[in-house]
Design a protein around this motif. Structure first.
Motif, PDB file in Angstrom:
ATOM      1  N   ALA A  56       0.825  -1.210   0.000  1.00  0.00           N
ATOM      2  CA  ALA A  56       0.000   0.000   0.000  1.00  0.00           C
ATOM      3  C   ALA A  56       0.857   1.258   0.000  1.00  0.00           C
ATOM      4  O   ALA A  56       0.462   2.297  -0.541  1.00  0.00           O
ATOM      5  CB  ALA A  56      -0.928   0.001   1.219  1.00  0.00           C
ATOM      6  N   ASP A  57       2.056   1.184   0.583  1.00  0.00           N
ATOM      7  CA  ASP A  57       2.948   2.341   0.612  1.00  0.00           C
ATOM      8  C   ASP A  57       3.447   2.717  -0.782  1.00  0.00           C
ATOM      9  O   ASP A  57       3.918   3.841  -0.996  1.00  0.00           O
ATOM     10  CB  ASP A  57       4.141   2.082   1.533  1.00  0.00           C
ATOM     11  N   GLN A  60      17.410  -8.479  16.378  1.00  0.00           N
ATOM     12  CA  GLN A  60      18.011  -7.802  17.528  1.00  0.00           C
ATOM     13  C   GLN A  60      19.097  -6.822  17.108  1.00  0.00           C
ATOM     14  O   GLN A  60      19.298  -5.791  17.755  1.00  0.00           O
ATOM     15  CB  GLN A  60      18.571  -8.847  18.499  1.00  0.00           C
ATOM     16  N   GLN A  61      19.792  -7.147  16.017  1.00  0.00           N
ATOM     17  CA  GLN A  61      20.851  -6.263  15.528  1.00  0.00           C
ATOM     18  C   GLN A  61      20.326  -5.150  14.623  1.00  0.00           C
ATOM     19  O   GLN A  61      21.100  -4.305  14.164  1.00  0.00           O
ATOM     20  CB  GLN A  61      21.893  -7.083  14.752  1.00  0.00           C
ATOM     21  N   GLY A  62      19.010  -5.137  14.398  1.00  0.00           N
ATOM     22  CA  GLY A  62      18.425  -4.100  13.565  1.00  0.00           C
ATOM     23  C   GLY A  62      18.800  -4.203  12.103  1.00  0.00           C
ATOM     24  O   GLY A  62      18.907  -3.187  11.401  1.00  0.00           O
ATOM     25  N   LEU A  63      18.969  -5.440  11.603  1.00  0.00           N
ATOM     26  CA  LEU A  63      19.421  -5.643  10.230  1.00  0.00           C
ATOM     27  C   LEU A  63      18.284  -5.747   9.214  1.00  0.00           C
ATOM     28  O   LEU A  63      18.528  -5.643   8.009  1.00  0.00           O
ATOM     29  CB  LEU A  63      20.263  -6.930  10.139  1.00  0.00           C
ATOM     30  N   PHE A  64      17.063  -5.973   9.684  1.00  0.00           N
ATOM     31  CA  PHE A  64      15.950  -6.256   8.778  1.00  0.00           C
ATOM     32  C   PHE A  64      14.954  -5.100   8.686  1.00  0.00           C
ATOM     33  O   PHE A  64      14.707  -4.399   9.670  1.00  0.00           O
ATOM     34  CB  PHE A  64      15.196  -7.510   9.240  1.00  0.00           C
ATOM     35  N   ALA A  65      14.393  -4.955   7.505  1.00  0.00           N
ATOM     36  CA  ALA A  65      13.367  -3.938   7.290  1.00  0.00           C
ATOM     37  C   ALA A  65      12.000  -4.488   7.704  1.00  0.00           C
ATOM     38  O   ALA A  65      11.729  -5.678   7.550  1.00  0.00           O
ATOM     39  CB  ALA A  65      13.338  -3.544   5.813  1.00  0.00           C
ATOM     40  N   SER A  66      11.152  -3.626   8.211  1.00  0.00           N
ATOM     41  CA  SER A  66       9.774  -4.022   8.533  1.00  0.00           C
ATOM     42  C   SER A  66       8.949  -3.996   7.254  1.00  0.00           C
ATOM     43  O   SER A  66       8.894  -2.973   6.574  1.00  0.00           O
ATOM     44  CB  SER A  66       9.162  -3.060   9.553  1.00  0.00           C
ATOM     45  N   TYR A  67       8.351  -5.135   6.928  1.00  0.00           N
ATOM     46  CA  TYR A  67       7.494  -5.190   5.741  1.00  0.00           C
ATOM     47  C   TYR A  67       6.488  -6.317   5.933  1.00  0.00           C
ATOM     48  O   TYR A  67       6.864  -7.447   6.280  1.00  0.00           O
ATOM     49  CB  TYR A  67       8.309  -5.454   4.473  1.00  0.00           C
ATOM     50  N   LYS A  68       5.215  -5.996   5.699  1.00  0.00           N
ATOM     51  CA  LYS A  68       4.162  -7.000   5.846  1.00  0.00           C
ATOM     52  C   LYS A  68       3.554  -7.302   4.480  1.00  0.00           C
ATOM     53  O   LYS A  68       3.014  -6.413   3.821  1.00  0.00           O
ATOM     54  CB  LYS A  68       3.086  -6.511   6.824  1.00  0.00           C
TER      55      LYS A  68
END
Length: 387
Positions: free
Chosen positions: A51-52, A137-145
């Motif tokens: 949707a983005d 935990q290391q913040g390596l991944f993007a949030s995407y659903k």
């Protein structure tokens, strides 16, 4: 073709798994100039859903404009990935680069951390449970659903969409019946003297999830639990001391050559060997050991700094579509959306009928249990094999 690869709950039609992996290779690359810094790339890299982009058509257009997808450590014969990659390219015209196909989950994490802002960095990864947690935990991944994110069973995806289970299976024992007089059916059988030098794993359990999961299954077969993997480590120490452990990494080529006549691996890999080698006169038998019943899923995640962020997101949409999930099923793997597909009438019933029938329920480790078990294996594996 299939070979080579979270809450405690009962498994019926669908399964769950965790994973680890090797180390990636390749020369240094330039900073990504093709997409970094462009407004389109910035929009794609922060998109949390189709949707983005303005909908799926807009996502497809953005991904086609990038024209490239970087993947890593995906053997073509693992869970039907060869066919899935070919179908993605045929459908969207996007080229796929699959680096280091025999690598591990750890290799995938290493590639993200060492290639930040480089053109050759992986866009998306397929990792075991411990590594999905590590990357999150290391913040390596993007949030995407993905579009059908809500259909993924509870506990099998990060609530923020940084990782989600994609396919899974049970730990099994594969055996070349042409080289082994009587194939083992349990972990207890593997200690029998007739299996001298025959029993192999798919990788190093400190790096590869398939091997790590085999140690977890061995723990359950020897008085351990999801909170105590040590009996599994000890079991392989005994296997090494008895002379039965084969240090060669089991994969398609070693199975075919007879170098690893017994392989403890995921059922979808062993079942794939059985199907693949029938025409070559190799009788590869597969047993799911009930004394160490263990199942798990691998996980999809998008690199937060993916050089092709739109293509990465489109790849996930494809894998979690009915075509993608049935593609895994066609490789003897159990898709995470098995029940959703069945309810919608889109499940490939022929492929589903080819899955092994399993008696009993397999316990599924929690995120904390996987992390604890991973630490125990990291500290105790080399000692067990040395002793």
């Amino acid at each position: 073709m299939v070979t080579s690869t979270l809450r405690a709950a009962a498994l019926t039609g669908v399964l769950v798994a965790s994973a680890l992996t090797l180390t990636a290779c390749g020369s240094a690359a330039s900073v990504n100039k093709s997409s970094a810094g462009s407004s389109d790339s910035v929009k794609a890299s922060t998109a949390t859903s189709a949707a983005d982009f303005g909908g799926m058509d807009a996502l497809v257009a953005a991904a086609k404009k990038e024209g490239q997808l970087n993947l890593i450590t995906l053997p073509r014969d693992w869970a039907n990935y060869g066919k899935l990659m070919d179908e993605f390219t045929a459908k969207y015209g996007i080229k796929i680069s699959d680096e280091n196909p025999e690598g591990s989950s750890q290799d995938e994490i290493n590639a993200i951390t060492t290639r930040k802002n480089q053109d050759r960095a992986p866009d998306a990864v397929d990792v075991g449970g411990a590594f999905a947690i590590q990357g999150q935990q290391q913040g390596l991944f993007a949030s995407y659903k993905v579009a059908n994110f809500a259909e993924i069973p509870s506990g099998r995806a990060a609530t923020d969409g940084t990782w989600y289970n994609d396919y899974g299976g049970y730990i099994s024992i594969g055996c070349n019946a042409g080289k082994v007089k009587e194939c083992p059916k349990s972990f207890a059988d593997l200690l029998k003297p007739e299996y001298k030098g025959m029993v192999a794993l798919n990788g190093d359990p400190t790096q590869a999830n398939a091997a790590f999961s085999a140690v977890y299954a061995a723990a359950l077969a020897n008085g351990g639990s999801l909170d105590n993997i040590q009996p599994g480590i000890d079991f392989f120490g005994k296997l090494k001391k008895s002379g039965n452990f084969n240090p060669v990494q089991s994969k398609q080529s070693t199975v075919e050559s007879g170098e690893t006549p017994i392989s403890i691996d995921w059922e979808y890999l062993n079942s794939g060997y059985a199907s693949e080698f029938k025409t070559k006169g190799i009788n590869w038998q597969v047993n799911i050991p009930t004394d160490g019943l263990y199942a798990g899923y691998y996980n999809q995640a998008i690199n937060k700094w993916a050089p092709h962020p739109a293509a990465a997101r489109l790849w996930e949409e494809f894998l979690f579509s009915a075509d993608g999930q049935n593609g895994f099923l066609g490789g003897y793997a159990r898709p995470v959306l098995f029940d959703a597909l069945k309810s919608a009438g889109t499940l490939d019933s022929t492929a589903a009928a080819s899955l092994a029938t399993v008696s009993g329920t397999a316990p599924i480790p929690s995120q904390d249990q996987i992390t604890k078990a991973k630490a125990a294996v990291a500290s105790g594996w080399s000692k067990a094999l040395a002793g």
